[in-house]
Design a protein around this motif. Structure first.
Motif, PDB file in Angstrom:
ATOM      1  N   TYR A 111      -2.718   4.556   5.215  1.00  0.00           N
ATOM      2  CA  TYR A 111      -3.259   5.524   6.167  1.00  0.00           C
ATOM      3  C   TYR A 111      -2.180   5.921   7.170  1.00  0.00           C
ATOM      4  CZ  TYR A 111      -7.831   3.567   4.715  1.00  0.00           C
ATOM      5  OH  TYR A 111      -8.923   3.136   4.001  1.00  0.00           O
ATOM      6  N   THR A 112      -1.671   7.141   7.081  1.00  0.00           N
ATOM      7  CA  THR A 112      -0.808   7.644   8.155  1.00  0.00           C
ATOM      8  C   THR A 112      -1.629   8.424   9.179  1.00  0.00           C
ATOM      9  OG1 THR A 112      -0.263   9.767   7.121  1.00  0.00           O
ATOM     10  CG2 THR A 112       1.106   7.876   6.521  1.00  0.00           C
ATOM     11  N   ALA A 113      -2.869   8.756   8.850  1.00  0.00           N
ATOM     12  CA  ALA A 113      -3.705   9.605   9.715  1.00  0.00           C
ATOM     13  C   ALA A 113      -4.326   8.806  10.859  1.00  0.00           C
ATOM     14  CB  ALA A 113      -4.809  10.251   8.883  1.00  0.00           C
ATOM     15  N   VAL A 138       8.476  -4.328  -3.286  1.00  0.00           N
ATOM     16  CA  VAL A 138       7.280  -4.715  -2.533  1.00  0.00           C
ATOM     17  C   VAL A 138       6.076  -4.756  -3.473  1.00  0.00           C
ATOM     18  CG1 VAL A 138       5.672  -4.015  -0.711  1.00  0.00           C
ATOM     19  CG2 VAL A 138       8.142  -3.827  -0.338  1.00  0.00           C
ATOM     20  N   TRP A 139       5.263  -5.798  -3.327  1.00  0.00           N
ATOM     21  CA  TRP A 139       4.019  -5.948  -4.099  1.00  0.00           C
ATOM     22  C   TRP A 139       2.868  -5.985  -3.107  1.00  0.00           C
ATOM     23  CZ3 TRP A 139       2.312 -11.224  -6.555  1.00  0.00           C
ATOM     24  CH2 TRP A 139       1.071 -11.059  -7.169  1.00  0.00           C
ATOM     25  N   ILE A 140       1.948  -5.025  -3.242  1.00  0.00           N
ATOM     26  CA  ILE A 140       0.777  -4.961  -2.370  1.00  0.00           C
ATOM     27  C   ILE A 140      -0.455  -5.280  -3.202  1.00  0.00           C
ATOM     28  CG2 ILE A 140      -0.586  -3.549  -0.800  1.00  0.00           C
ATOM     29  CD1 ILE A 140       1.861  -1.907  -0.197  1.00  0.00           C
ATOM     30  N   GLY A 141      -1.195  -6.300  -2.805  1.00  0.00           N
ATOM     31  CA  GLY A 141      -2.371  -6.745  -3.546  1.00  0.00           C
ATOM     32  C   GLY A 141      -3.561  -5.814  -3.387  1.00  0.00           C
ATOM     33  N   GLY A 142      -4.522  -5.978  -4.279  1.00  0.00           N
ATOM     34  CA  GLY A 142      -5.696  -5.108  -4.311  1.00  0.00           C
ATOM     35  C   GLY A 142      -6.479  -5.098  -3.004  1.00  0.00           C
ATOM     36  N   GLY A 143      -6.931  -3.897  -2.617  1.00  0.00           N
ATOM     37  CA  GLY A 143      -7.775  -3.744  -1.436  1.00  0.00           C
ATOM     38  C   GLY A 143      -7.045  -3.845  -0.116  1.00  0.00           C
ATOM     39  N   ALA A 144      -5.732  -3.945  -0.130  1.00  0.00           N
ATOM     40  CA  ALA A 144      -4.972  -4.037   1.126  1.00  0.00           C
ATOM     41  C   ALA A 144      -4.935  -2.684   1.821  1.00  0.00           C
ATOM     42  CB  ALA A 144      -3.554  -4.525   0.860  1.00  0.00           C
ATOM     43  N   VAL A 145      -4.896  -2.717   3.143  1.00  0.00           N
ATOM     44  CA  VAL A 145      -4.850  -1.505   3.965  1.00  0.00           C
ATOM     45  C   VAL A 145      -3.596  -1.554   4.833  1.00  0.00           C
ATOM     46  CG1 VAL A 145      -5.988  -0.165   5.770  1.00  0.00           C
ATOM     47  CG2 VAL A 145      -7.361  -1.310   4.028  1.00  0.00           C
ATOM     48  N   ILE A 146      -2.821  -0.472   4.799  1.00  0.00           N
ATOM     49  CA  ILE A 146      -1.631  -0.337   5.655  1.00  0.00           C
ATOM     50  C   ILE A 146      -1.925   0.776   6.648  1.00  0.00           C
ATOM     51  CG2 ILE A 146       0.868  -0.111   5.708  1.00  0.00           C
ATOM     52  CD1 ILE A 146      -0.118  -2.353   3.848  1.00  0.00           C
ATOM     53  N   VAL A 147      -1.882   0.492   7.947  1.00  0.00           N
ATOM     54  CA  VAL A 147      -2.291   1.460   8.958  1.00  0.00           C
ATOM     55  C   VAL A 147      -1.101   2.288   9.430  1.00  0.00           C
ATOM     56  CG1 VAL A 147      -4.125  -0.125   9.689  1.00  0.00           C
ATOM     57  CG2 VAL A 147      -1.971  -0.059  10.957  1.00  0.00           C
ATOM     58  N   PRO A 148      -1.360   3.371  10.201  1.00  0.00           N
ATOM     59  CA  PRO A 148      -0.278   4.267  10.621  1.00  0.00           C
ATOM     60  C   PRO A 148       0.864   3.561  11.347  1.00  0.00           C
ATOM     61  CG  PRO A 148      -2.412   5.248  11.100  1.00  0.00           C
ATOM     62  CD  PRO A 148      -2.678   3.852  10.660  1.00  0.00           C
ATOM     63  N   GLY A 149       2.094   3.989  11.025  1.00  0.00           N
ATOM     64  CA  GLY A 149       3.270   3.516  11.734  1.00  0.00           C
ATOM     65  C   GLY A 149       3.874   2.227  11.221  1.00  0.00           C
ATOM     66  N   VAL A 150       3.305   1.627  10.196  1.00  0.00           N
ATOM     67  CA  VAL A 150       3.782   0.335   9.700  1.00  0.00           C
ATOM     68  C   VAL A 150       4.977   0.524   8.764  1.00  0.00           C
ATOM     69  CG1 VAL A 150       3.202  -1.553   8.106  1.00  0.00           C
ATOM     70  CG2 VAL A 150       1.655  -0.973   9.980  1.00  0.00           C
ATOM     71  N   THR A 151       5.951  -0.364   8.889  1.00  0.00           N
ATOM     72  CA  THR A 151       7.074  -0.454   7.954  1.00  0.00           C
ATOM     73  C   THR A 151       7.043  -1.822   7.297  1.00  0.00           C
ATOM     74  OG1 THR A 151       8.505   1.078   9.179  1.00  0.00           O
ATOM     75  CG2 THR A 151       9.587  -0.516   7.739  1.00  0.00           C
ATOM     76  N   LEU A 152       7.085  -1.835   5.964  1.00  0.00           N
ATOM     77  CA  LEU A 152       7.194  -3.089   5.223  1.00  0.00           C
ATOM     78  C   LEU A 152       8.635  -3.227   4.751  1.00  0.00           C
ATOM     79  CD1 LEU A 152       3.992  -3.000   2.951  1.00  0.00           C
ATOM     80  CD2 LEU A 152       4.236  -3.965   5.252  1.00  0.00           C
ATOM     81  N   GLY A 153       9.265  -4.358   5.027  1.00  0.00           N
ATOM     82  CA  GLY A 153      10.651  -4.573   4.623  1.00  0.00           C
ATOM     83  C   GLY A 153      10.789  -4.780   3.130  1.00  0.00           C
ATOM     84  N   ASN A 154      11.996  -5.059   2.690  1.00  0.00           N
ATOM     85  CA  ASN A 154      12.256  -5.320   1.276  1.00  0.00           C
ATOM     86  C   ASN A 154      11.676  -6.667   0.859  1.00  0.00           C
ATOM     87  OD1 ASN A 154      13.824  -2.930   1.067  1.00  0.00           O
ATOM     88  ND2 ASN A 154      15.612  -4.021   1.849  1.00  0.00           N
ATOM     89  N   ALA A 162      -5.605  -7.714   2.657  1.00  0.00           N
ATOM     90  CA  ALA A 162      -4.956  -7.767   3.970  1.00  0.00           C
ATOM     91  C   ALA A 162      -5.052  -6.415   4.676  1.00  0.00           C
ATOM     92  CB  ALA A 162      -3.501  -8.171   3.828  1.00  0.00           C
ATOM     93  N   VAL A 163      -5.111  -6.453   5.998  1.00  0.00           N
ATOM     94  CA  VAL A 163      -5.049  -5.242   6.821  1.00  0.00           C
ATOM     95  C   VAL A 163      -3.791  -5.358   7.668  1.00  0.00           C
ATOM     96  CG1 VAL A 163      -6.164  -3.825   8.568  1.00  0.00           C
ATOM     97  CG2 VAL A 163      -7.556  -5.015   6.865  1.00  0.00           C
ATOM     98  N   VAL A 164      -2.779  -4.580   7.305  1.00  0.00           N
ATOM     99  CA  VAL A 164      -1.470  -4.705   7.947  1.00  0.00           C
ATOM    100  C   VAL A 164      -1.393  -3.719   9.099  1.00  0.00           C
ATOM    101  CG1 VAL A 164       1.017  -4.718   7.590  1.00  0.00           C
ATOM    102  CG2 VAL A 164      -0.505  -5.330   5.698  1.00  0.00           C
ATOM    103  N   THR A 165      -1.339  -4.256  10.318  1.00  0.00           N
ATOM    104  CA  THR A 165      -1.351  -3.422  11.523  1.00  0.00           C
ATOM    105  C   THR A 165       0.002  -3.397  12.230  1.00  0.00           C
ATOM    106  OG1 THR A 165      -2.100  -5.283  12.887  1.00  0.00           O
ATOM    107  CG2 THR A 165      -3.799  -3.889  11.895  1.00  0.00           C
ATOM    108  N   LYS A 166       0.912  -4.277  11.818  1.00  0.00           N
ATOM    109  CA  LYS A 166       2.243  -4.331  12.431  1.00  0.00           C
ATOM    110  C   LYS A 166       3.306  -4.356  11.343  1.00  0.00           C
ATOM    111  CE  LYS A 166       0.747  -6.798  16.600  1.00  0.00           C
ATOM    112  NZ  LYS A 166       0.932  -8.026  17.436  1.00  0.00           N
TER     113      LYS A 166
END
Length: 282
Positions: A111-113, A138-154, A162-166
């Motif tokens: 979600y970038t919105a 990067v491997w993201i498991g089923g049902g995970a949510v990435i919220v606006p502004g998040v950066t995932l490293g290598n 998971a709900v990734v907020t940072k």
């Protein structure tokens, strides 16, 4: 002088914009038409082509299972060797950048919105977004949510649900709601453990090979003494060719033949240099 920005450019830049803008409305309509084509297409190659036409950029070997949902498509940038399982959602108000060698489970949601916290602004129709950036491997498991502004490293692994907020640094596993770092990934240490046994085997073989090469050099010394006495040339091309042919005949595994011949070419070159050194001695 202030530069005029379209609502589309404001949206991409993460500024407040009106989603009801005619250009954006037309872009969303086009995106829905593309989604229908992509999700209903059974031919994998045609679906891949449709994705390449719709996304901003794509690397090689990109495969996405249906159904895929997105707002615009042109803000999605995917690296090479990307796989997404069923029912992924990419709300690409702002750019979504995905690195190389990434895998997404089913129902992953990016979600970038976003919307203003102030009710007056929110009710006016103003919206804004923040980009999402995902590194390599990067491997993201089923049902995970990435919220606006998040950066995932290598080399990050995101647990299912998971709900990734940072933002997340390199080489770690995150999970939970809100997601937290569960552990770091010590890939180098794990690799060293895996390599330990075959390296130990190589070390033992190297000891045996060194002993045999010393015996070979004893014979080279004898040849050097004879050549010096008889005044013969150091290089004997026909002899070296026969040696390489014998090495090929001794080899039992075809895939090793070329590299073993190359190895012996180097051994014989070193032997010639050693013979010359011995012959040149006073």
């Amino acid at each position: 002088m202030e530069t005029f920005k379209s609502e589309k450019q404001k949206m991409i830049d993460g500024e407040l914009y009106f989603a009801s803008d005619p250009e954006l409305s037309a872009s969303r309509q086009h995106a829905r038409e593309q989604m229908k084509l992509i999700n209903n297409e059974m031919d994998k190659q045609i679906r891949k082509q449709l994705i390449e036409e719709t996304f901003g950029t794509t690397g090689s070997n990109v495969y996405i299972e249906p159904s895929l949902k997105f707002d615009y498509g042109f803000n999605i940038h995917v690296g090479k060797n990307f796989y997404a399982n069923f029912d992924n959602i990419f709300l690409d108000i702002c750019p979504i950048k995905i690195g190389d060698n990434c895998m997404f489970g089913p129902n992953v949601q990016l979600y970038t919105a976003s919307h203003p916290l102030n009710a007056g602004k929110r009710n006016s129709g103003l919206e804004f977004g923040k980009p999402i950036t995902i590194g390599d491997n990067v491997w993201i498991g089923g049902g995970a949510v990435i919220v606006p502004g998040v950066t995932l490293g290598n080399n990050v692994v995101v647990a299912a649900g998971a709900v990734v907020t940072k933002s997340v640094p390199d080489d770690c596993v995150v999970g939970g709601n809100p997601a937290k770092v569960i552990k770091s990934i010590e890939e180098k240490a794990e690799m060293e453990d895996v390599l330990a046994a075959p390296r130990k085997k190589i070390d033992a073989l190297d000891r045996e090979i060194t002993s045999l090469l010393e015996q070979r050099m004893d014979a080279v010394m004898e040849i050097a003494a004879i050549k010096k006495l008889k005044g013969k040339d150091i290089l004997d091309s026909s002899r070296e060719q026969k040696v390489l042919e014998k090495i090929a005949s001794y080899t039992t595994k075809d895939e090793y033949r070329a590299v073993l011949q190359e190895t012996y070419t180097g051994i014989m070159a070193a032997s010639r240099a050693f013979q010359k050194e011995q012959i040149d001695k006073a």
